[in-house]
Write an enzyme that holds these catalytic residues in place. Structure first.
Site, short mmCIF file in Angstrom:
data_model
loop_
_atom_site.label_atom_id
_atom_site.label_comp_id
_atom_site.label_asym_id
_atom_site.label_seq_id
_atom_site.Cartn_x
_atom_site.Cartn_y
_atom_site.Cartn_z
N ASP A 98 47.01 31.08 44.55
CA ASP A 98 46.60 32.43 44.97
C ASP A 98 47.84 33.17 45.47
O ASP A 98 48.28 32.95 46.61
CB ASP A 98 45.55 32.37 46.09
CG ASP A 98 44.20 31.84 45.60
OD1 ASP A 98 44.18 31.11 44.57
OD2 ASP A 98 43.18 32.15 46.24
N LYS A 118 42.01 38.93 42.75
CA LYS A 118 41.35 38.62 44.02
C LYS A 118 41.54 39.79 44.98
O LYS A 118 42.60 40.41 45.00
CB LYS A 118 41.97 37.33 44.57
CG LYS A 118 41.54 36.92 45.96
CD LYS A 118 42.13 35.55 46.33
CE LYS A 118 41.99 35.27 47.81
NZ LYS A 118 42.62 33.99 48.22
N LYS A 132 37.80 37.20 42.25
CA LYS A 132 37.49 36.50 43.50
C LYS A 132 37.42 37.51 44.62
O LYS A 132 38.34 38.30 44.82
CB LYS A 132 38.57 35.45 43.79
CG LYS A 132 38.37 34.72 45.13
CD LYS A 132 39.33 33.56 45.28
CE LYS A 132 39.31 33.01 46.71
NZ LYS A 132 40.28 31.91 46.90
#
Lengths: 326, 485
Positions: A163, A226, A262
């Site tokens: 991430d 995300k 996400k």
């Protein structure tokens, strides 16, 4: 009655991968991003407000709760994290409800790079993924060399997913090409690990920026986009999720590449999680309704999902202590 | 090309029906005259049905000329003896009470409206009922401030207002009519539509609960003959009508020379104009809200979509994907987007006009949704290849049917949008404010929405020009219709 619209043509058509364009200059990238339509904030917010009134009952609710559990990236990103804390989180990820083994395991655990080896040790070869934040999370204020090293260490320690954060300073100052180059470089450093690109939408502020940053990340090779780090004032919101889902939908139709979304930060209740699933369902549909393409970055959400899951099964609310803390 | 397909609505929603028992509908209803319900046995009656199931909901008294006269005399008496001597602050007190009672009984109102009208519970719950309460709240605020409304030092009411409302927003239209009339100091005789009398009768109960003085509002149910008797009654000082252009024209002829005041809110054929720089995802939602809200039974519906040619294909593709996603069915289900057509008669008209559209050569695209076997239903439909001369581009369909046309320049968009007998509402979609304003000031319509559609608020005047009628409802301007100015 004439029915020219068939169900096959009414959903989202995703051609099998065309090649992503490669941008070598700022101007080429800008031209591509200029094609994007603007977002009307009032309209986008009205759309999610309407979707939030959907009422999920009975079997729909049960299956949606199970789906949501399987989409959780169980997260601990604290300075105070220790091997013990991370190990116990990993055990929880594998077996969320100690009293009910039919509860699905979560999608992944999400930790800092130095905790990846610990997590890998507990998770082993199970289906739960080990995700690590990287690239000088959460601020992203480091040189590219440091970011790449951060990424590489996490991957070498056994992370399945990375991430990364984008350089919001560069994005907001208009240096889009720098953001793009960093994403391309980190993707390269990830090797076979999946790359989630954190836009930190709370710092991008406008929906137009969210849409542009989503495309920028996808063009750079993101496997997931995300919303947030969870470390700033405004985290995931439903309208931001809507705008990002519209981006992955349009990107899939354009390039044949299915990118996941996400949502992270501030999602604490089953009610909230189900609202997100409704928005996924009615914006991008079945293809995205799997942990492969939609995730919740959360920690306390999991126990509320388990509580509501047992309520659906038994008809009664269990004491919160029935579920392990982590 | 090999392709992967994502089915929207992959998560199937189980039925989530609202309980019909909440409505507490009586077997039969009399007329509400002088603060009391008359006995249904004293009248001829007609039935009101649930258009989603065709089941009879209740038997309703049909007011004849004598009944209309009794209602008007009651209103006249209440005006002379009570309401004209009630201070603005006192009138406000009653209006606030009514608003609060509508809120308190909102669920009952929403369920009753959905059963009687066929519109989805999501809309009655989130739009019709809250807006009805909001209108009473808004005009309660004006009741003691009429001298500051811009109509002179001491504007006077007109007297007895005869108000005839349609079936598409039964409670909301009652609120639009009653609230400003009462705030301005008039008394009322309200006639709800033949197919949707129930929420007006429930409102009568609320008026009793609010202890509104007897005769200030009288509610008489019936058919066209009842409406004619009300329009022609010599003691009625003002007629306010919402409905079709044909009936509006007939009313205007009948009261010509009588000195009665008149406001008309009639049909429309709203143009929703989309420029190539518009926010495309919100445009699609706006088109959907413009034509499929309330099954398209909306006088200001955006029933003509005008899209700049350069993006027409993209807009159509996204629009049809969204149309296919609309959940059509049981109006009582909380997840239903599009409910039942209000009556067999209306369904026949929609069917006739869409057939004409196909006959004239337009291309018909219809949702493949499965329609219930009982009740009156029409699948959401979009026509492409529509030209200005087609009936479906000129006549009000008043159903879930959209006609899509294209344009090349802003001038052409304005010319096409104005090429109609109507002039109620238009929408303009563009990210460029200067263009939106340029277009808006050239459109001949009473309401123009920018980057949205079908948004209503009690503070905003609503009404048409040309064959869409005259007079305004809502806002400060809405008071003018009930004051002698």
């Amino acid at each position: 009655m004439l029915r020219l619209v068939t169900p096959e043509s009414s959903g989202i058509q995703i051609p099998v991968r065309k090649n992503l364009p490669v941008f070598l200059t700022e101007s080429g990238l800008r031209t591509e991003l200029k094609k994007l339509s603007g977002v009307d904030a009032v309209g986008a917010e009205a759309r999610v407000a309407k979707l939030s009134t959907r009422s999920l009952k009975k079997e729909t609710k049960k299956s949606a709760i199970n789906l949501a559990i399987s989409m959780v990236d169980l997260t601990t990103l604290e300075g105070a994290d220790t091997a013990g804390r991370v190990s116990s989180l990993c055990s929880k990820a594998l077996r969320p409800d100690a009293n009910d083994l039919t509860a699905p395991s979560v999608a992944a655990v999400c930790v800092y790079p130095d905790m990846v080896a610990t997590a890998r040790g507990v998770i082993g070869t199970s289906s739960v993924q080990v995700a690590s934040v990287a690239t000088a999370f959460p601020s992203g204020r480091a040189s590219l060399a440091v970011k790449l090293l951060d990424t590489k260490e996490a991957v070498d320690a056994g992370a399945d997913e990375i991430d990364m954060v984008i350089d919001r300073g560069a994005f907001l100052s208009g240096n889009l090409f720098k953001v793009y180059e960093e994403i391309v470089a980190v993707k390269e450093a990830c090797g076979s690990a999946h790359l989630k690109v954190i836009l930190e939408t709370g710092e991008l502020v406008t929906y137009d920026n969210v849409r542009r940053a989503s495309w920028l990340a996808m063009l750079g090779g993101a496997d997931f986009i995300k919303t947030s780090t969870g470390k700033v004032g405004v985290n995931a919101t439903l309208p931001v999720a809507l705008v990002m889902l519209e981006a992955v939908r349009d990107f899939a139709e354009e390039y044949g590449e299915v990118v996941g979304v996400k949502v992270a930060g501030g999602i604490r209740t089953t009610k909230d999680a189900l609202k997100y699933l409704v928005v996924v369902n009615e914006t991008v549909g079945a293809t995205w309704l799997t942990p492969d393409y939609f995730r919740f970055g959360a920690s306390s959400l999991l126990n509320d999902l388990l509580l509501q899951r047992s309520k659906q099964q038994t008809g009664n609310y269990a004491r919160p202590d029935r579920f392990s803390g982590d | 090309m090999e392709s992967l397909h994502s089915q929207l609505g992959g998560l199937q929603y189980d039925a989530a029906p609202e309980s019909a028992a909440i409505a507490n509908i009586q077997k039969e209803y009399g007329l509400f005259i002088n603060g009391r319900f008359t006995s249904p046995a004293d009248h001829k009656t007609f039935s009101t049905i649930n258009p989603a199931t065709e089941e009879t909901l209740s038997m309703i008294a049909l007011a004849d000329t004598k009944d209309v006269d009794a209602a008007v005399q009651s209103a006249k008496r209440a005006y002379e003896k009570v309401w004209s001597k009630t201070t603005g602050a006192q009138r406000a007190k009653y209006l606030y009470r009514i608003a609060r009672l509508i809120q308190e009984r909102s669920r009952e109102f929403a369920v009753t409206e959905t059963l009687d009208n066929g519109k989805p519970i999501r809309e009655t719950r989130d739009i019709d009922v809250p807006l009805a309460a909001a209108h009473f709240f808004y005009y309660a605020g004006w009741a003691d401030k009429l001298s500051h409304a811009g109509f002179g030092q001491d504007p006077q009411p007109l007297g007895v207002a005869g108000q005839i409302i349609p079936w598409n927003f039964p409670l909301l239209m009652a609120a639009w009519k009653l609230a400003p009339a009462l705030a301005a100091g008039n008394t009322c005789v309200l006639k709800p539509a033949e197919t949707t009398p129930l929420t007006a009768l429930l409102l009568a109960e609320v008026l009793q609960q609010a202890e509104l003085p007897e005769g200030v509002v009288n509610i008489i149910t019936g058919d066209g003959t009842t409406g004619v008797a009300l329009v022609e009654h010599p003691d009625v000082n003002k007629i306010a009508f919402t409905g079709s252009t044909g009936v509006g024209r007939m009313i205007q002829q009948r009261i010509a020379g009588s000195g009665k005041h008149l406001t008309l809110e009639l049909g429309g054929k709203g143009a929703n104009i989309v420029f190539e720089d518009a926010p495309i995802d919100e445009v699609v939602e706006g088109i959907i809200d413009g034509i499929f809200f309330n099954q398209g039974h909306v006088c200001c519906a955006g029933s003509r979509l005008l899209v700049q040619e350069s993006i027409a294909e993209d807009v159509l593709r996204r629009l049809m994907r969204r149309v296919e996603q609309l959940r059509v069915g049981d109006p009582m289900d909380k997840n239903t987007d599009v409910g039942a057509i209000n009556s067999a008669e209306q369904l026949a008209r929609i069917t006739e006009l869409t057939a004409a559209g196909e006959g004239e050569g337009a291309t018909r695209l219809t949702s493949t949704c499965v329609l219930p076997s009982k009740g009156y239903w029409f699948a959401p439909t979009v026509f492409t290849n529509v030209s200005q001369s087609h009936r479906i581009a000129r006549e009000e369909i008043f159903g879930p049917v959209l006609s899509m046309l294209t344009f090349r320049t802003p001038e052409e968009a304005v010319q096409k949008a104005n090429n109609t007998n109507y002039g109620l509402a238009c929408g303009v979609w563009s990210e460029k404010g200067s263009r939106t304003l340029w277009v808006a000031e050239r459109l001949r319509a009473g309401v123009i929405w920018a980057n949205t559609y079908n948004k209503f608020d009690p503070t905003s005047p609503f009404g048409g020009v040309r064959e869409s009628g005259f007079g305004r409802e809502g806002g400060r301007q809405g008071l003018e219709a009930y004051l002698n100015v």
